[in-house]
Design a protein around this motif. Structure first.
Motif, PDB file in Angstrom:
ATOM      1  N   UNK A 290       0.854  -1.209   0.000  1.00  0.00           N
ATOM      2  CA  UNK A 290       0.000   0.000   0.000  1.00  0.00           C
ATOM      3  C   UNK A 290       0.886   1.254   0.000  1.00  0.00           C
ATOM      4  N   UNK A 291       1.950   1.219   0.820  1.00  0.00           N
ATOM      5  CA  UNK A 291       2.855   2.376   0.896  1.00  0.00           C
ATOM      6  C   UNK A 291       3.488   2.623  -0.469  1.00  0.00           C
ATOM      7  N   UNK A 292       3.857   1.535  -1.159  1.00  0.00           N
ATOM      8  CA  UNK A 292       4.492   1.673  -2.476  1.00  0.00           C
ATOM      9  C   UNK A 292       3.539   2.341  -3.469  1.00  0.00           C
ATOM     10  N   UNK A 293       2.261   2.166  -3.235  1.00  0.00           N
ATOM     11  CA  UNK A 293       1.247   2.756  -4.116  1.00  0.00           C
ATOM     12  C   UNK A 293       0.814   4.140  -3.626  1.00  0.00           C
ATOM     13  N   UNK A 294       1.394   4.559  -2.531  1.00  0.00           N
ATOM     14  CA  UNK A 294       1.073   5.877  -1.980  1.00  0.00           C
ATOM     15  C   UNK A 294      -0.266   5.925  -1.262  1.00  0.00           C
ATOM     16  N   UNK A 295      -0.758   4.759  -0.821  1.00  0.00           N
ATOM     17  CA  UNK A 295      -2.052   4.727  -0.113  1.00  0.00           C
ATOM     18  C   UNK A 295      -1.786   4.540   1.378  1.00  0.00           C
ATOM     19  N   UNK A 296      -2.320   5.463   2.152  1.00  0.00           N
ATOM     20  CA  UNK A 296      -2.050   5.433   3.595  1.00  0.00           C
ATOM     21  C   UNK A 296      -2.859   4.327   4.291  1.00  0.00           C
ATOM     22  N   UNK A 297      -2.188   3.618   5.183  1.00  0.00           N
ATOM     23  CA  UNK A 297      -2.838   2.552   5.932  1.00  0.00           C
ATOM     24  C   UNK A 297      -2.891   2.964   7.403  1.00  0.00           C
ATOM     25  N   UNK A 298      -4.051   2.694   8.049  1.00  0.00           N
ATOM     26  CA  UNK A 298      -4.203   3.132   9.448  1.00  0.00           C
ATOM     27  C   UNK A 298      -3.603   2.132  10.427  1.00  0.00           C
ATOM     28  N   UNK A 299      -3.406   0.886   9.981  1.00  0.00           N
ATOM     29  CA  UNK A 299      -2.847  -0.111  10.891  1.00  0.00           C
ATOM     30  C   UNK A 299      -3.108  -1.514  10.387  1.00  0.00           C
ATOM     31  N   UNK A 300      -2.893  -2.478  11.271  1.00  0.00           N
ATOM     32  CA  UNK A 300      -3.111  -3.877  10.903  1.00  0.00           C
ATOM     33  C   UNK A 300      -4.527  -4.304  11.291  1.00  0.00           C
TER      34      UNK A 300
END
Ligand code: NAD
Length: 340
Positions: free
Chosen positions: A61-71
């Motif tokens: 997700x980070x590589x795609x520039x999409x922010x993740x809130x957690x696991x």
């Protein structure tokens, strides 16, 4: 406010997440997702927090520039309840996580009945889900059948049903699935699993189903033949029984409802999100009675029909609200029944 996490953002999860976000007594903690695709981007633009199963997905997700809130585990912990809408069989695997974190969960009909303590259709057995930790909302066809059978048991004393189901072969996005030019008996053996599934909700009911897949992506059609206790029933009594449920929509062919395509067009023209029909449709002018036998055609929009059931399941498990109170809130938020 009940905090709800929706794990799995596919056909069902996307709709349930949006429905949860519309409830005034629920807060959407976020959605669980595995792929950093355009749907993830759209979810972010709606303000939904995205949770992923592990660090591996977080990196993609980070590589795609999409922010993740957690696991996923963070979201399950933060929520009062998780609605699991992952693919068939994945929900059963996720059960271990929900158990480990001591959190309740709602599962979908692609899981075996054993995944939940109760198989659920709101109008049939809401109270059985009260206070339960694990509840399974049954599949689309079973939900449609249970609503109709329940209304007819209550209204006209239905005692048995024989149903032939023409199933849409795939959802619109499932381009890799067929058939393209065949009708596939699915399964060849009679009965199909739908009858057994109905009995997990309406226990002991005499029902047999046969099913086939047809080359179509929108709406299942059921040919329904039932018998009532007693010697006869009238068409008006059947109509009255079916009309007693907001989640059963009676339509007439003279208004142009002659195919599954018309049902989807109706939902689109009425401004329903994604062209969703939450109601099970019964063609009023297909209803035919003969002595104690009743028959008709009904339609089930597979992508949408279980959405209100998921919302009601959350309230049955987490609140003191009655079925009437919960379904009124759910239906008002989703515009059920559709007004013509
Ligand atoms: P789907 O394949 O459209 O969606 C499932 C989503 O979960 C996908 O986006 C997938 O990438 C994601 N996913 C996979 N593993 C995951 C994980 N570990 N964590 C988070 N997300 C994960 O499936 P669907 O059609 O929405 O079906 C979901 C459930 O609902 C199934 O049990 C199905 O049988 C049931 N159901 C489907 C329909 C229908 O017609 N599509 C109707 C009623 C019930």
């Amino acid at each position: 406010m009940r905090r709800v996490f929706v794990n799995g953002y596919g056909v069902i999860g996307r709709r349930v997440a949006e429905a949860v976000a519309r409830q005034r007594d629920m807060e959407l903690v976020g959605i669980g997702k595995t792929k950093p695709d355009y749907k993830a981007m759209l979810a972010v633009s709606k303000g939904y927090r995205i949770y992923v199963p592990s660090e591996k997905e977080a990196q993609s997700f980070a590589a795609q520039g999409i922010e993740v809130a957690g696991l996923t585990a963070d979201a399950v912990r933060a929520a009062d309840l998780t609605v699991d809408a992952t693919p068939d069989g994945t929900g059963a695997k996720n059960l271990a996580l929900y158990r480990e974190l001591g959190k309740p969960a709602v599962f979908q009909g692609g899981e075996d009945p054993e995944v939940g303590e109760v198989s659920f259709v709101s109008e049939c057995n809401y109270d059985e889900a009260r206070g339960k930790r694990y509840v399974r909302v049954v599949s689309c066809n079973t939900t449609g059948l249970c609503r109709v059978i329940n209304a007819l048991i209550r209204g006209v004393g239905l005692s048995s049903a024989r149903v032939v189901i023409a199933r849409r072969a795939a959802d619109p996005e499932e381009v890799s699935k067929g058939p393209i030019n065949a009708i596939v008996l699915d399964p060849v053996e009679v009965p199909s699993h739908h009858a057994e599934d109905v009995k997990t909700v309406i226990k002991g009911f005499d029902v047999v189903t046969m099913a086939m897949k047809v080359p179509n992506t929108q709406v299942h059609i059921h040919s329904f033949i039932g018998r009532v206790r007693g010697e006869s029933v009238t068409k008006d009594q059947v109509i009255e029984a079916l009309a007693s449920s907001r989640r059963i929509l009676l339509l007439e062919s003279k208004l142009g409802f002659k195919s599954t395509a018309n049902l989807i067009e109706l939902a689109r023209e009425a401004g329903r999100p994604r062209g969703d029909l939450y109601e099970v449709v019964v063609w009023r002018d297909s209803i035919n009675v003969s002595g104690n036998e009743v028959m008709f055609f009904m339609g089930v929009h597979q992508e949408a029909i279980v959405v209100p059931e998921n919302v009601d399941a959350v309230r049955a498990m987490l609140t003191d609200l009655s079925q009437r109170e919960s379904s009124s809130m759910t239906d008002a938020s989703l515009g059920i029944p559709l007004k013509l």
